[in-house]
Write an enzyme that holds these catalytic residues in place. Structure first.
Site, PDB file in Angstrom:
ATOM      1  N   ASP A 138      10.058  -8.889   0.145  1.00 55.71           N
ATOM      2  CA  ASP A 138       8.948  -8.271   0.863  1.00 55.71           C
ATOM      3  C   ASP A 138       7.676  -9.073   0.613  1.00 55.71           C
ATOM      4  OD1 ASP A 138       7.814  -6.406   2.547  1.00 55.71           O
ATOM      5  OD2 ASP A 138       7.351  -4.990   0.939  1.00 55.71           O
ATOM      6  N   TYR A 140       3.420  -9.888   1.712  1.00 50.76           N
ATOM      7  CA  TYR A 140       2.150  -9.156   1.633  1.00 50.76           C
ATOM      8  C   TYR A 140       1.191  -9.951   2.507  1.00 50.76           C
ATOM      9  CZ  TYR A 140      -1.432  -6.563  -1.171  1.00 50.76           C
ATOM     10  OH  TYR A 140      -2.440  -5.729  -1.625  1.00 50.76           O
ATOM     11  N   HIS A 145      -4.665  -5.743   5.297  1.00 47.32           N
ATOM     12  CA  HIS A 145      -4.046  -4.818   4.341  1.00 47.32           C
ATOM     13  C   HIS A 145      -4.394  -5.227   2.908  1.00 47.32           C
ATOM     14  CE1 HIS A 145      -1.135  -2.211   2.367  1.00 47.32           C
ATOM     15  NE2 HIS A 145      -0.574  -3.268   1.800  1.00 47.32           N
ATOM     16  N   ARG A 154     -10.190  -2.880  -6.657  1.00 48.82           N
ATOM     17  CA  ARG A 154     -10.984  -3.837  -7.427  1.00 48.82           C
ATOM     18  C   ARG A 154     -12.405  -4.011  -6.905  1.00 48.82           C
ATOM     19  NH1 ARG A 154      -6.076  -6.223  -6.981  1.00 48.82           N
ATOM     20  NH2 ARG A 154      -6.769  -7.322  -5.134  1.00 48.82           N
ATOM     21  N   GLU A 211       4.994   2.200   4.957  1.00 50.65           N
ATOM     22  CA  GLU A 211       4.330   0.928   5.222  1.00 50.65           C
ATOM     23  C   GLU A 211       4.907   0.368   6.526  1.00 50.65           C
ATOM     24  OE1 GLU A 211       4.620  -1.568   1.689  1.00 50.65           O
ATOM     25  OE2 GLU A 211       2.765  -0.698   0.917  1.00 50.65           O
ATOM     26  N   GLU A 213       5.949  -2.276   8.766  1.00 56.07           N
ATOM     27  CA  GLU A 213       6.272  -3.689   8.584  1.00 56.07           C
ATOM     28  C   GLU A 213       7.265  -4.127   9.656  1.00 56.07           C
ATOM     29  OE1 GLU A 213       7.191  -4.998   4.650  1.00 56.07           O
ATOM     30  OE2 GLU A 213       5.959  -3.462   3.671  1.00 56.07           O
ATOM     31  N   ASP A 245       8.716   0.296   4.750  1.00 53.66           N
ATOM     32  CA  ASP A 245       8.879   0.089   3.308  1.00 53.66           C
ATOM     33  C   ASP A 245       8.262   1.296   2.582  1.00 53.66           C
ATOM     34  OD1 ASP A 245       9.238  -1.007   0.793  1.00 53.66           O
ATOM     35  OD2 ASP A 245       7.398  -2.197   0.884  1.00 53.66           O
ATOM     36  N   ARG A 249       3.020   5.687  -4.277  1.00 54.13           N
ATOM     37  CA  ARG A 249       1.803   5.032  -4.782  1.00 54.13           C
ATOM     38  C   ARG A 249       1.499   5.363  -6.234  1.00 54.13           C
ATOM     39  NH1 ARG A 249       1.584   1.120  -1.235  1.00 54.13           N
ATOM     40  NH2 ARG A 249       1.401   1.858   0.906  1.00 54.13           N
ATOM     41  N   GLN A 252       3.865   3.440  -8.392  1.00 58.44           N
ATOM     42  CA  GLN A 252       3.453   2.036  -8.287  1.00 58.44           C
ATOM     43  C   GLN A 252       2.258   1.732  -9.198  1.00 58.44           C
ATOM     44  OE1 GLN A 252       2.612   1.001  -4.196  1.00 58.44           O
ATOM     45  NE2 GLN A 252       2.137  -1.129  -4.628  1.00 58.44           N
ATOM     46  N   TYR A 256       3.038  -1.234 -12.000  1.00 53.89           N
ATOM     47  CA  TYR A 256       3.034  -2.546 -11.336  1.00 53.89           C
ATOM     48  C   TYR A 256       2.444  -3.690 -12.163  1.00 53.89           C
ATOM     49  CZ  TYR A 256      -1.866  -3.027  -9.725  1.00 53.89           C
ATOM     50  OH  TYR A 256      -3.221  -3.198  -9.642  1.00 53.89           O
ATOM     51  N   LYS A 265       9.243   1.213  -4.933  1.00 53.33           N
ATOM     52  CA  LYS A 265       9.663   0.651  -3.644  1.00 53.33           C
ATOM     53  C   LYS A 265      11.174   0.680  -3.446  1.00 53.33           C
ATOM     54  CE  LYS A 265       5.531  -1.208  -2.561  1.00 53.33           C
ATOM     55  NZ  LYS A 265       4.851  -1.075  -1.259  1.00 53.33           N
ATOM     56  N   THR A 269      14.300   1.837   2.120  1.00 50.20           N
ATOM     57  CA  THR A 269      13.570   1.006   3.072  1.00 50.20           C
ATOM     58  C   THR A 269      14.294   1.167   4.400  1.00 50.20           C
ATOM     59  OG1 THR A 269      13.062  -0.578   1.309  1.00 50.20           O
ATOM     60  CG2 THR A 269      12.764  -1.334   3.573  1.00 50.20           C
ATOM     61  N   THR A 363       2.839  -4.710   4.864  1.00 51.82           N
ATOM     62  CA  THR A 363       2.146  -3.772   5.749  1.00 51.82           C
ATOM     63  C   THR A 363       1.293  -4.509   6.775  1.00 51.82           C
ATOM     64  OG1 THR A 363       2.039  -2.280   3.885  1.00 51.82           O
ATOM     65  CG2 THR A 363       0.617  -1.765   5.752  1.00 51.82           C
ATOM     66  N   GLU A 377      -4.288   3.494   3.372  1.00 50.50           N
ATOM     67  CA  GLU A 377      -5.468   2.960   4.053  1.00 50.50           C
ATOM     68  C   GLU A 377      -6.029   3.943   5.084  1.00 50.50           C
ATOM     69  OE1 GLU A 377      -2.716  -0.472   4.638  1.00 50.50           O
ATOM     70  OE2 GLU A 377      -4.593  -1.497   5.074  1.00 50.50           O
TER      71      GLU A 377
HETATM   72 CA    CA Z   1       5.671  -3.502   1.486  1.00 52.63          CA
END
Ligand code: CA
Length: 433
Positions: A138, A140, A145, A154, A211, A213, A245, A249, A252, A256, A265, A269, A363, A377
């Site tokens: 997968d 990114y 996104h 951040r 997600e 995708e 996907d 959250r 995660q 992560y 994840k 899927t 995503t 989002e």
């Molecule tokens: Ca993904």
């Protein structure tokens, strides 16, 4: 536009294709199905609301060109043997199928007994996972996104990590839990830790998300130690499907660092049952975002437009809602990194890609708030709940919610569509804890 005869917008089939259908004669998707009477899964295509059994066409000797003659790839439970033959076999199959389905070709049109063996109503058949997926990676690859998620976690100034504009970032996923559209899945349970909690706890995930995708599938692979090159990478791509996907959250967030997503994840899927080939998408080829600041390193630099204009939508239907409601409209062309760049980057160390491997995009968010491809989002981490006509709100996905993804490329009077990728979140399984 392409001069390929199978792309001609004027081409029509003797099978009725309703207005807005995803499967006109220009599409010719590939899937795997079980007929209404049962039996073993076999390879099929779709035309309008009908599924056509390609194993019957094969048995009757219609695939008699240089690439397919004597190959016996359609009476199989996955597309892999056909995919492994490469682009020449795929083009040959498209050409034969396009001719057999066309309105002025009598071979099938005027042979009712044969037609009864080949065609089934789509609603009466069972679609299976079309590909035996060895490895699933997968990426990114949506700048929007990555920027949105980075901004939430951040702050705006450090939204994109320093490597993001240089590397198609990805992680190795889990292929065993890739499921075909229509397969429901349970809300996962796992370790989570709230910011103000002293210790983690084991709970149902409270932040289940989708997600939006797309995944592409490797046709012919490469040998270990022999990386692919950017200009021939597309020859190794069989086609694409819609991918959801599913993500937890809160799981995660706790797991992560330092090695990336893991259990957040791997609980499922979803993918749509039809693989749409690069040949079907060729008339919709377009340029992706400009890559000039910085320019990609030479091994990632492509000289031609390398993406496709594919409109994408996500709909949500709660158990108390009368009908699904659209919550996102995006486009495949928004992705910063192309499929060719993802594939070449993946193999550049010498990693061997194999027939049936699935590489998903990450995503696919667009520039506007209604084009964001996840609840994270759309609800901006839960701070802006989505409102529905029956008065309900959602920050994340509730038990009983069905997520429906769809997508198509719009031609002149016809659509090359992907069908649907649906899945419903069921309550947690009882672990007896
Ligand atoms: Ca993904």
């Amino acid at each position: 536009m392409s001069n390929e005869p199978t792309h001609n917008p004027k081409l029509k089939s003797f099978i009725d294709v309703p207005q807005g259908s995803h499967f006109p004669i220009q599409n010719i998707p590939f899937g795997v199905f079980v007929p209404p009477s049962g039996g073993s899964p076999r390879v099929c295509t779709a035309i309008g609301d009908q599924v056509a059994d390609l194993s019957v066409l094969e048995t009757n000797g219609f695939f008699d060109g240089a690439a397919l003659k004597g190959k016996e790839v359609f009476d199989k439970s996955s597309l892999n043997p056909f995919m492994a033959l490469g682009p020449a076999a795929r083009r040959e199959a498209r050409s034969v199928i396009s001719k057999l389905l066309s309105e002025d070709e009598p071979t099938l049109r005027d042979n009712q007994p044969l037609r009864e063996k080949i065609f089934f109503n789509m609603g009466d058949v069972q679609m299976k996972l079309p590909v035996q997926i060895g490895d699933y990676t997968d990426f990114y690859s949506s700048r929007e996104h990555a920027t949105n998620v980075g901004t939430m976690f951040r702050g705006k100034d450090n939204a994109l990590q320093p490597n993001w504009l240089h590397i198609p970032v990805g992680y190795h996923g889990r292929s065993s839990s890739v499921i075909v559209s229509g397969t429901d899945l349970h809300r996962p349970q796992g370790q989570t830790k709230a910011d103000d909690a002293e210790a983690p706890s084991f709970t149902p995930s409270r932040l289940v998300d989708f997600e939006l995708e797309m995944g592409f599938f490797v046709g012919q692979g490469n040998d270990l130690g022999k990386p692919l090159s950017i200009n021939s990478a597309e020859d190794h791509i069989f086609g694409l499907a819609l991918v959801n996907d599913w993500s937890a959250r809160d799981i995660q967030k706790w797991e992560y660092v330092p090695l990336g997503p893991f259990l957040a994840k791997n609980f499922g899927t979803s993918m749509s049952p039809w693989i749409i080939t690069l040949e079907a998408l060729e008339p919709f080829r377009t340029s992706g975002p400009t890559q000039s600041d910085p320019e990609p390193l030479p091994y990632l630099k492509s000289s031609k437009p390398s993406t496709y204009d594919i409109h994408l939508e996500v709909h949500l239907k709660g158990e108390e809602m009368d009908s699904p409601h659209r919550i996102c409209a995006s486009n495949f062309k928004y992705l910063y990194w192309s499929m060719a760049q993802q594939l070449v980057h993946h193999s550049i160390t010498g990693c061997n890609m194999r027939t049936g491997d699935m590489l998903a995009s990450g995503t696919i968010s667009g520039p506007t708030e209604d084009s964001y491809g996840s609840m994270l989002e759309l609800s901006w981490r839960g701070s802006k709940p989505l409102k529905f006509p029956n008065g309900e709100e959602r920050k994340f996905i509730k038990d009983g919610d069905t997520i429906i993804m769809t997508g198509w490329a719009q031609g002149d009077g016809y659509r090359v569509g992907f069908g649907e990728c649906t899945g419903k979140i069921l309550p947690c399984v009882d672990l007896g804890l």
